[in-house]
Write a protein that holds these residues in place. Sequence first.
Motif, PDB file in Angstrom:
ATOM      1  N   HIS A   1       1.041  -1.144   0.005  1.00 56.93           N
ATOM      2  CA  HIS A   1       0.070  -0.105   0.017  1.00 56.93           C
ATOM      3  C   HIS A   1       0.935   1.098   0.008  1.00 56.93           C
ATOM      4  N   GLU A   2       0.658   2.009  -1.041  1.00 57.06           N
ATOM      5  CA  GLU A   2       1.542   3.310  -0.818  1.00 57.06           C
ATOM      6  C   GLU A   2       0.737   4.323  -0.175  1.00 57.06           C
ATOM      7  N   MET A   3       1.515   5.102   0.578  1.00 60.67           N
ATOM      8  CA  MET A   3       0.757   6.256   1.099  1.00 60.67           C
ATOM      9  C   MET A   3       0.387   7.296   0.422  1.00 60.67           C
ATOM     10  N   PRO A   4      -0.889   7.775   0.579  1.00 64.62           N
ATOM     11  CA  PRO A   4      -1.132   8.924  -0.128  1.00 64.62           C
ATOM     12  C   PRO A   4      -0.329  10.190  -0.070  1.00 64.62           C
ATOM     13  N   ALA A   5      -0.142  10.904  -0.765  1.00 65.88           N
ATOM     14  CA  ALA A   5       0.791  12.204  -0.676  1.00 65.88           C
ATOM     15  C   ALA A   5       0.237  13.181   0.283  1.00 65.88           C
ATOM     16  N   MET A   6       1.346  13.707   0.932  1.00 68.64           N
ATOM     17  CA  MET A   6       0.543  14.557   2.030  1.00 68.64           C
ATOM     18  C   MET A   6       0.764  16.064   1.567  1.00 68.64           C
TER      19      MET A   6
ATOM     20  N   ILE B   1       5.202  20.368  -6.488  1.00 72.64           N
ATOM     21  CA  ILE B   1       4.648  19.104  -6.035  1.00 72.64           C
ATOM     22  C   ILE B   1       4.070  19.018  -4.595  1.00 72.64           C
ATOM     23  N   ASN B   2       2.856  18.415  -4.383  1.00 70.44           N
ATOM     24  CA  ASN B   2       2.314  18.233  -3.018  1.00 70.44           C
ATOM     25  C   ASN B   2       2.184  19.474  -2.353  1.00 70.44           C
ATOM     26  N   THR B   3       1.911  20.657  -2.987  1.00 69.42           N
ATOM     27  CA  THR B   3       1.474  22.085  -2.172  1.00 69.42           C
ATOM     28  C   THR B   3       0.064  21.978  -2.245  1.00 69.42           C
ATOM     29  N   CYS B   4      -0.487  22.290  -1.214  1.00 65.66           N
ATOM     30  CA  CYS B   4      -1.925  22.688  -0.806  1.00 65.66           C
ATOM     31  C   CYS B   4      -2.058  23.964  -0.784  1.00 65.66           C
ATOM     32  N   ILE B   5      -3.147  24.687  -1.523  1.00 69.43           N
ATOM     33  CA  ILE B   5      -3.477  25.867  -1.624  1.00 69.43           C
ATOM     34  C   ILE B   5      -4.678  25.975  -0.875  1.00 69.43           C
ATOM     35  N   VAL B   6      -4.690  26.785   0.279  1.00 67.27           N
ATOM     36  CA  VAL B   6      -5.900  27.060   1.073  1.00 67.27           C
ATOM     37  C   VAL B   6      -6.611  25.804   1.646  1.00 67.27           C
ATOM     38  N   PHE B   7      -7.087  24.941   0.907  1.00 65.11           N
ATOM     39  CA  PHE B   7      -7.876  24.026   1.399  1.00 65.11           C
ATOM     40  C   PHE B   7      -7.047  22.459   0.967  1.00 65.11           C
ATOM     41  N   ARG B   8      -7.212  21.589   1.842  1.00 66.89           N
ATOM     42  CA  ARG B   8      -6.600  20.166   1.589  1.00 66.89           C
ATOM     43  C   ARG B   8      -7.061  19.734   0.140  1.00 66.89           C
ATOM     44  N   SER B   9      -8.333  20.058  -0.115  1.00 61.24           N
ATOM     45  CA  SER B   9      -8.690  19.585  -1.490  1.00 61.24           C
ATOM     46  C   SER B   9      -8.246  20.265  -2.736  1.00 61.24           C
ATOM     47  N   TRP B  10      -7.430  21.267  -2.396  1.00 61.20           N
ATOM     48  CA  TRP B  10      -6.706  21.887  -3.565  1.00 61.20           C
ATOM     49  C   TRP B  10      -5.446  21.663  -3.317  1.00 61.20           C
ATOM     50  N   HIS B  11      -5.280  20.234  -3.825  1.00 58.32           N
ATOM     51  CA  HIS B  11      -3.802  19.759  -3.801  1.00 58.32           C
ATOM     52  C   HIS B  11      -3.254  19.329  -4.806  1.00 58.32           C
ATOM     53  N   VAL B  12      -2.041  20.015  -5.004  1.00 57.74           N
ATOM     54  CA  VAL B  12      -1.235  20.005  -6.398  1.00 57.74           C
ATOM     55  C   VAL B  12      -0.416  18.804  -6.383  1.00 57.74           C
ATOM     56  N   HIS B  13      -0.787  17.941  -7.515  1.00 62.05           N
ATOM     57  CA  HIS B  13      -0.050  16.766  -7.701  1.00 62.05           C
ATOM     58  C   HIS B  13       0.844  16.822  -8.826  1.00 62.05           C
TER      59      HIS B  13
END
Length: 181
Positions: A9-14, A26-38
Amino acid sequence: MEHIGHQVHEMPAMCAMNMLWNTQIINTCIVFRSWHVHTHAQFVASCVAIVLLGVLYEYLRVFQQRVDRRIAAKLQKRERVPSPLSGRSTPERGGRSDEVVGLLNGRRARNIGVSVPVHIRMLRAALYGASVFLSFFLMLVFMTYNAYLILAVVAGAAIGHYIFGGYIDFDSTGGKGMACH
Protein backbone atom coordinates in the motif's frame (compact mmCIF):
# COMPACT_ATOMS: atom_id res chain seq x y z
CA MET A 1 12.64 -12.33 1.29
CA GLU A 2 9.53 -11.99 -0.86
CA HIS A 3 6.10 -11.55 0.52
CA ILE A 4 3.84 -13.45 -1.79
CA GLY A 5 0.19 -12.59 -1.55
CA HIS A 6 0.79 -9.34 0.33
CA GLN A 7 -0.22 -6.10 -1.31
CA VAL A 8 2.00 -3.09 -0.97
CA HIS A 9 0.00 0.00 0.00
CA GLU A 10 1.39 3.34 -1.02
CA MET A 11 0.77 6.21 1.33
CA PRO A 12 -1.18 9.06 -0.23
CA ALA A 13 0.86 12.18 -0.83
CA MET A 14 0.59 14.61 2.04
CA CYS A 15 0.11 18.34 1.75
CA ALA A 16 3.28 20.24 2.42
CA MET A 17 2.83 23.01 4.96
CA ASN A 18 5.76 25.39 4.84
CA MET A 19 6.13 28.33 7.16
CA LEU A 20 9.24 29.51 5.35
CA TRP A 21 9.82 30.89 1.88
CA ASN A 22 9.70 27.96 -0.56
CA THR A 23 9.42 27.04 -4.22
CA GLN A 24 7.81 23.64 -3.81
CA ILE A 25 5.44 22.66 -6.61
CA ILE A 26 4.39 19.04 -6.13
CA ASN A 27 2.29 18.29 -3.01
CA THR A 28 1.54 21.92 -2.40
CA CYS A 29 -1.88 22.53 -0.91
CA ILE A 30 -3.39 25.90 -1.63
CA VAL A 31 -5.71 27.12 1.14
CA PHE A 32 -7.76 23.91 1.24
CA ARG A 33 -6.65 20.31 1.62
CA SER A 34 -8.78 19.55 -1.44
CA TRP A 35 -6.72 22.03 -3.53
CA HIS A 36 -3.78 19.63 -3.52
CA VAL A 37 -1.33 20.04 -6.41
CA HIS A 38 -0.04 16.71 -7.72
CA THR A 39 1.44 17.74 -11.08
CA HIS A 40 3.23 20.64 -12.70
CA ALA A 41 0.22 21.25 -14.95
CA GLN A 42 -2.06 21.55 -11.89
CA PHE A 43 0.36 24.03 -10.36
CA VAL A 44 0.41 26.19 -13.51
CA ALA A 45 -3.41 26.07 -13.66
CA SER A 46 -3.54 27.06 -9.98
CA CYS A 47 -1.23 30.00 -10.61
CA VAL A 48 -3.41 31.14 -13.50
CA ALA A 49 -6.51 30.85 -11.29
CA ILE A 50 -4.82 32.93 -8.58
CA VAL A 51 -3.81 35.60 -11.11
CA LEU A 52 -7.45 35.74 -12.26
CA LEU A 53 -8.63 36.07 -8.64
CA GLY A 54 -6.25 39.02 -8.23
CA VAL A 55 -7.65 40.64 -11.37
CA LEU A 56 -11.18 39.98 -10.11
CA TYR A 57 -10.36 41.65 -6.79
CA GLU A 58 -9.15 44.79 -8.58
CA TYR A 59 -12.25 44.80 -10.78
CA LEU A 60 -14.49 44.42 -7.74
CA ARG A 61 -12.74 47.29 -5.97
CA VAL A 62 -13.18 49.62 -8.96
CA PHE A 63 -16.76 48.43 -9.49
CA GLN A 64 -17.59 49.29 -5.86
CA GLN A 65 -16.26 52.80 -6.36
CA ARG A 66 -18.34 53.24 -9.52
CA VAL A 67 -21.47 51.98 -7.78
CA ASP A 68 -20.86 54.36 -4.88
CA ARG A 69 -20.41 57.32 -7.25
CA ARG A 70 -23.65 56.45 -9.08
CA ILE A 71 -25.53 56.08 -5.81
CA ALA A 72 -24.12 59.38 -4.54
CA ALA A 73 -25.08 61.15 -7.78
CA LYS A 74 -28.66 59.82 -7.64
CA LEU A 75 -29.06 60.68 -3.97
CA GLN A 76 -27.49 64.10 -4.55
CA LYS A 77 -30.03 64.88 -7.29
CA ARG A 78 -32.91 63.62 -5.18
CA GLU A 79 -31.89 65.45 -2.02
CA ARG A 80 -30.43 68.51 -3.77
CA VAL A 81 -27.19 68.27 -1.85
CA PRO A 82 -24.51 70.66 -3.16
CA SER A 83 -21.62 69.19 -5.06
CA PRO A 84 -18.45 68.55 -3.05
CA LEU A 85 -16.59 70.42 -5.80
CA SER A 86 -17.68 73.74 -4.30
CA GLY A 87 -15.53 73.09 -1.25
CA ARG A 88 -18.50 73.51 1.05
CA SER A 89 -20.26 70.70 2.82
CA THR A 90 -23.49 72.60 3.48
CA PRO A 91 -25.89 74.46 1.21
CA GLU A 92 -24.79 77.91 0.14
CA ARG A 93 -26.44 80.00 2.87
CA GLY A 94 -25.30 83.10 4.69
CA GLY A 95 -24.42 81.35 7.97
CA ARG A 96 -21.34 79.43 9.02
CA SER A 97 -21.21 75.72 8.34
CA ASP A 98 -21.49 73.14 11.13
CA GLU A 99 -17.89 72.13 10.44
CA VAL A 100 -16.58 75.61 11.19
CA VAL A 101 -18.73 75.93 14.31
CA GLY A 102 -17.49 72.52 15.47
CA LEU A 103 -13.88 73.54 14.95
CA LEU A 104 -14.27 76.88 16.70
CA ASN A 105 -16.10 75.71 19.81
CA GLY A 106 -14.53 72.26 20.18
CA ARG A 107 -17.80 70.37 19.70
CA ARG A 108 -18.01 67.55 17.22
CA ALA A 109 -19.73 68.55 14.00
CA ARG A 110 -22.82 66.59 13.10
CA ASN A 111 -22.59 64.02 10.33
CA ILE A 112 -23.72 65.66 7.12
CA GLY A 113 -25.07 63.21 4.61
CA VAL A 114 -28.07 61.53 3.14
CA SER A 115 -29.74 58.36 4.35
CA VAL A 116 -29.12 55.47 1.96
CA PRO A 117 -32.15 53.25 1.20
CA VAL A 118 -32.05 49.71 2.60
CA HIS A 119 -31.87 47.92 -0.77
CA ILE A 120 -28.88 50.04 -1.80
CA ARG A 121 -27.19 49.45 1.57
CA MET A 122 -27.70 45.70 1.05
CA LEU A 123 -26.06 45.91 -2.40
CA ARG A 124 -23.13 47.89 -0.99
CA ALA A 125 -22.78 45.44 1.91
CA ALA A 126 -22.79 42.45 -0.46
CA LEU A 127 -20.11 44.04 -2.65
CA TYR A 128 -18.04 44.91 0.41
CA GLY A 129 -18.42 41.39 1.80
CA ALA A 130 -17.31 39.85 -1.50
CA SER A 131 -14.32 42.19 -1.59
CA VAL A 132 -13.30 41.35 1.97
CA PHE A 133 -13.70 37.61 1.34
CA LEU A 134 -11.59 37.75 -1.81
CA SER A 135 -8.89 39.88 -0.18
CA PHE A 136 -8.57 37.50 2.77
CA PHE A 137 -8.56 34.50 0.45
CA LEU A 138 -5.67 36.02 -1.49
CA MET A 139 -3.94 36.74 1.79
CA LEU A 140 -4.21 33.04 2.70
CA VAL A 141 -2.69 32.11 -0.66
CA PHE A 142 0.12 34.56 0.06
CA MET A 143 0.63 32.90 3.44
CA THR A 144 1.61 29.62 1.81
CA TYR A 145 5.01 31.36 1.51
CA ASN A 146 5.34 29.78 -1.92
CA ALA A 147 7.30 32.17 -4.12
CA TYR A 148 5.37 31.22 -7.25
CA LEU A 149 1.97 31.66 -5.59
CA ILE A 150 3.04 34.98 -4.08
CA LEU A 151 4.13 36.08 -7.54
CA ALA A 152 0.73 35.01 -8.91
CA VAL A 153 -1.11 37.11 -6.30
CA VAL A 154 1.05 40.17 -7.00
CA ALA A 155 0.81 39.67 -10.78
CA GLY A 156 -2.98 39.43 -10.58
CA ALA A 157 -3.20 42.63 -8.54
CA ALA A 158 -0.84 44.45 -10.89
CA ILE A 159 -2.60 43.25 -14.05
CA GLY A 160 -5.99 44.11 -12.57
CA HIS A 161 -4.79 47.55 -11.53
CA TYR A 162 -3.39 48.14 -15.01
CA ILE A 163 -6.63 47.05 -16.70
CA PHE A 164 -9.11 48.75 -14.36
CA GLY A 165 -7.04 51.62 -12.97
CA GLY A 166 -6.79 53.69 -16.13
CA TYR A 167 -8.51 56.74 -14.64
CA ILE A 168 -7.80 58.89 -11.62
CA ASP A 169 -10.66 60.57 -9.81
CA PHE A 170 -9.42 63.95 -8.59
CA ASP A 171 -12.57 64.44 -6.52
CA SER A 172 -12.02 61.29 -4.50
CA THR A 173 -10.29 61.92 -1.20
CA GLY A 174 -10.19 58.26 -0.23
CA GLY A 175 -7.53 56.02 -1.58
CA LYS A 176 -6.50 52.47 -1.36
CA GLY A 177 -3.62 51.45 0.74
CA MET A 178 -1.76 48.24 1.23
CA ALA A 179 -4.53 46.87 3.45
CA CYS A 180 -6.37 43.70 2.50
CA HIS A 181 -9.63 45.59 2.09
